[in-house]
Design a protein around this motif. Sequence first.
Motif, mmCIF file in Angstrom:
data_model
loop_
_atom_site.group_PDB
_atom_site.id
_atom_site.type_symbol
_atom_site.label_atom_id
_atom_site.label_comp_id
_atom_site.label_asym_id
_atom_site.label_seq_id
_atom_site.Cartn_x
_atom_site.Cartn_y
_atom_site.Cartn_z
ATOM 1 N N ILE A 1 31.437 -1.701 29.376
ATOM 2 C CA ILE A 1 30.427 -1.187 28.450
ATOM 3 C C ILE A 1 29.223 -2.118 28.500
ATOM 4 O O ILE A 1 29.374 -3.347 28.532
ATOM 5 C CB ILE A 1 30.996 -1.055 27.011
ATOM 6 C CG1 ILE A 1 29.980 -0.383 26.085
ATOM 7 C CG2 ILE A 1 31.468 -2.392 26.461
ATOM 8 C CD1 ILE A 1 30.569 0.087 24.764
ATOM 9 N N ARG A 2 28.034 -1.554 28.537
ATOM 10 C CA ARG A 2 26.807 -2.350 28.650
ATOM 11 C C ARG A 2 26.210 -2.602 27.278
ATOM 12 O O ARG A 2 26.515 -1.894 26.314
ATOM 13 C CB ARG A 2 25.811 -1.659 29.568
ATOM 14 C CG ARG A 2 26.378 -1.485 30.973
ATOM 15 C CD ARG A 2 25.338 -1.159 32.021
ATOM 16 N NE ARG A 2 25.998 -0.956 33.307
ATOM 17 C CZ ARG A 2 26.335 -1.954 34.128
ATOM 18 N NH1 ARG A 2 26.068 -3.204 33.807
ATOM 19 N NH2 ARG A 2 26.921 -1.692 35.272
ATOM 20 N N GLU A 3 25.324 -3.574 27.207
ATOM 21 C CA GLU A 3 24.762 -4.007 25.914
ATOM 22 C C GLU A 3 23.989 -2.910 25.210
ATOM 23 O O GLU A 3 23.860 -2.923 23.989
ATOM 24 C CB GLU A 3 23.886 -5.241 26.104
ATOM 25 C CG GLU A 3 22.707 -5.037 27.016
ATOM 26 C CD GLU A 3 21.877 -6.296 27.172
ATOM 27 O OE1 GLU A 3 21.853 -7.130 26.251
ATOM 28 O OE2 GLU A 3 21.231 -6.445 28.234
ATOM 29 N N ASN A 4 23.473 -1.959 25.965
ATOM 30 C CA ASN A 4 22.709 -0.877 25.339
ATOM 31 C C ASN A 4 23.582 0.340 25.015
ATOM 32 O O ASN A 4 23.070 1.374 24.596
ATOM 33 C CB ASN A 4 21.541 -0.458 26.232
ATOM 34 C CG ASN A 4 22.007 0.043 27.582
ATOM 35 O OD1 ASN A 4 23.170 -0.126 27.950
ATOM 36 N ND2 ASN A 4 21.107 0.658 28.327
ATOM 37 N N GLU A 5 24.892 0.197 25.188
ATOM 38 C CA GLU A 5 25.823 1.273 24.867
ATOM 39 C C GLU A 5 26.625 0.873 23.632
ATOM 40 O O GLU A 5 27.125 -0.238 23.553
ATOM 41 C CB GLU A 5 26.774 1.530 26.040
ATOM 42 C CG GLU A 5 26.065 1.989 27.305
ATOM 43 C CD GLU A 5 27.027 2.107 28.488
ATOM 44 O OE1 GLU A 5 27.766 1.130 28.761
ATOM 45 O OE2 GLU A 5 27.035 3.174 29.127
ATOM 46 N N LYS A 6 26.766 1.791 22.719
ATOM 47 C CA LYS A 6 27.545 1.488 21.506
ATOM 48 C C LYS A 6 29.027 1.773 21.724
ATOM 49 O O LYS A 6 29.895 1.122 21.155
ATOM 50 C CB LYS A 6 27.042 2.338 20.347
ATOM 51 C CG LYS A 6 25.670 1.940 19.847
ATOM 52 C CD LYS A 6 25.778 0.838 18.823
ATOM 53 C CE LYS A 6 24.439 0.632 18.149
ATOM 54 N NZ LYS A 6 23.879 -0.640 18.460
ATOM 55 N N GLU A 7 29.293 2.789 22.530
ATOM 56 C CA GLU A 7 30.663 3.256 22.669
ATOM 57 C C GLU A 7 30.873 3.855 24.052
ATOM 58 O O GLU A 7 29.944 4.419 24.641
ATOM 59 C CB GLU A 7 30.906 4.337 21.600
ATOM 60 C CG GLU A 7 32.282 4.949 21.581
ATOM 61 C CD GLU A 7 32.388 6.016 20.507
ATOM 62 O OE1 GLU A 7 32.227 5.683 19.310
ATOM 63 O OE2 GLU A 7 32.643 7.183 20.869
ATOM 64 N N LYS A 8 32.107 3.691 24.556
ATOM 65 C CA LYS A 8 32.424 4.310 25.832
ATOM 66 C C LYS A 8 33.867 4.807 25.771
ATOM 67 O O LYS A 8 34.733 4.148 25.183
ATOM 68 C CB LYS A 8 32.292 3.291 26.960
ATOM 69 C CG LYS A 8 32.141 3.912 28.333
ATOM 70 C CD LYS A 8 31.284 3.030 29.183
ATOM 71 C CE LYS A 8 30.829 3.758 30.405
ATOM 72 N NZ LYS A 8 30.044 2.873 31.288
ATOM 73 N N ARG A 9 34.108 5.955 26.385
ATOM 74 C CA ARG A 9 35.455 6.539 26.339
ATOM 75 C C ARG A 9 35.943 6.860 27.740
ATOM 76 O O ARG A 9 35.173 7.193 28.635
ATOM 77 C CB ARG A 9 35.435 7.835 25.530
ATOM 78 C CG ARG A 9 35.201 7.664 24.046
ATOM 79 C CD ARG A 9 35.047 9.018 23.359
ATOM 80 N NE ARG A 9 34.675 8.869 21.959
ATOM 81 C CZ ARG A 9 35.543 8.912 20.944
ATOM 82 N NH1 ARG A 9 36.828 9.116 21.175
ATOM 83 N NH2 ARG A 9 35.122 8.752 19.699
ATOM 84 N N LYS A 10 37.263 6.762 27.889
ATOM 85 C CA LYS A 10 37.913 7.177 29.137
ATOM 86 C C LYS A 10 39.314 7.624 28.758
ATOM 87 O O LYS A 10 40.156 6.812 28.392
ATOM 88 C CB LYS A 10 37.974 6.014 30.127
ATOM 89 C CG LYS A 10 38.670 6.328 31.428
ATOM 90 C CD LYS A 10 38.748 5.092 32.313
ATOM 91 C CE LYS A 10 39.577 5.345 33.552
ATOM 92 N NZ LYS A 10 39.734 4.100 34.354
ATOM 93 N N GLU A 11 39.523 8.913 28.796
ATOM 94 C CA GLU A 11 40.816 9.505 28.435
ATOM 95 C C GLU A 11 41.215 9.026 27.037
ATOM 96 O O GLU A 11 40.500 9.273 26.076
ATOM 97 C CB GLU A 11 41.859 9.160 29.503
ATOM 98 C CG GLU A 11 41.493 9.747 30.864
ATOM 99 C CD GLU A 11 42.382 9.268 31.996
ATOM 100 O OE1 GLU A 11 42.221 9.770 33.111
ATOM 101 O OE2 GLU A 11 43.239 8.386 31.776
ATOM 102 N N ARG A 12 42.318 8.315 26.878
ATOM 103 C CA ARG A 12 42.756 7.879 25.544
ATOM 104 C C ARG A 12 42.157 6.523 25.144
ATOM 105 O O ARG A 12 42.494 5.987 24.083
ATOM 106 C CB ARG A 12 44.286 7.783 25.521
ATOM 107 C CG ARG A 12 45.004 9.131 25.662
ATOM 108 C CD ARG A 12 46.518 8.989 25.535
ATOM 109 N NE ARG A 12 47.093 8.185 26.607
ATOM 110 C CZ ARG A 12 47.617 6.985 26.440
ATOM 111 N NH1 ARG A 12 47.641 6.419 25.245
ATOM 112 N NH2 ARG A 12 48.130 6.326 27.469
ATOM 113 N N LEU A 13 41.294 5.992 25.948
ATOM 114 C CA LEU A 13 40.705 4.679 25.681
ATOM 115 C C LEU A 13 39.297 4.823 25.118
ATOM 116 O O LEU A 13 38.536 5.696 25.534
ATOM 117 C CB LEU A 13 40.649 3.852 26.965
ATOM 118 C CG LEU A 13 41.939 3.719 27.767
ATOM 119 C CD1 LEU A 13 41.688 2.860 29.007
ATOM 120 C CD2 LEU A 13 43.050 3.145 26.927
#
Lengths: 112, 112
Positions: free
Chosen positions: B50-62
């Motif tokens: 996840i990058r500093e300008n991203e608040k949230e990131k998803r991948k399947e159940r993660l």
Amino acid sequence: EADIYQTPRYLVIGTGKKITLECSQTMGHDKMYWYQQDPGMELHLIHYSYGVNSTEKGDLSSESTVSRIRTEHFPLTLESARPSHTSQYLCASSESGSEKLFFGSGTQLSVL
Amino acid sequence: SQKIEQNSEALNIQEGKTATLTCNYTNYSPAYLQWYRQDPGRGPVFLLLIRENEKEKRKERLKVTFDTTLKQSLFHITASQPADSATYLCAPGESSARQLTFGSGTQLTVLP
């Protein structure tokens, strides 16, 4: 699936012996790394390379040495093994411009 | 000095629940933060970046969140399964750094 291989998987050796831990990757990655990890502890970087004939020492001081004569090969050598060298040694690689590391399965070294 | 702190205690949760793992860092200005999974005796495997300008990131159940103000990342596994049992490592990455430093990890056990 990462194509980075470490041999041997396990090594038990007596004090004073010279050992070489092998690490090879078939992904054409420029960057390669050696980490040392004791059970339940964090990984510590001991060596890294950004390309052929380029090697640098990491944060953790180590008596080991490395070489990078070919892109795909990054062996680690201990000239005279001691019990304090007992640890797991993990090799990793990454592509230039990518932050993601691919790790090998590691070599568990035990020096008696 | 720079420090990475992950849940100090091992985390046990019941199957089907959401596991939440914490990564706090000090004296870092990371441009990104990575999460890896490590099984006993194996090398870490990359999960998410996840990058500093991203608040949230998803991948399947993660799901990963990144709060640069709190200097914290949270890693969530929803609908957890016994197969999710492993140690999870966080690694904040600075763009100026030549190497990646890892936290000591959180050992997660999902009970059936």
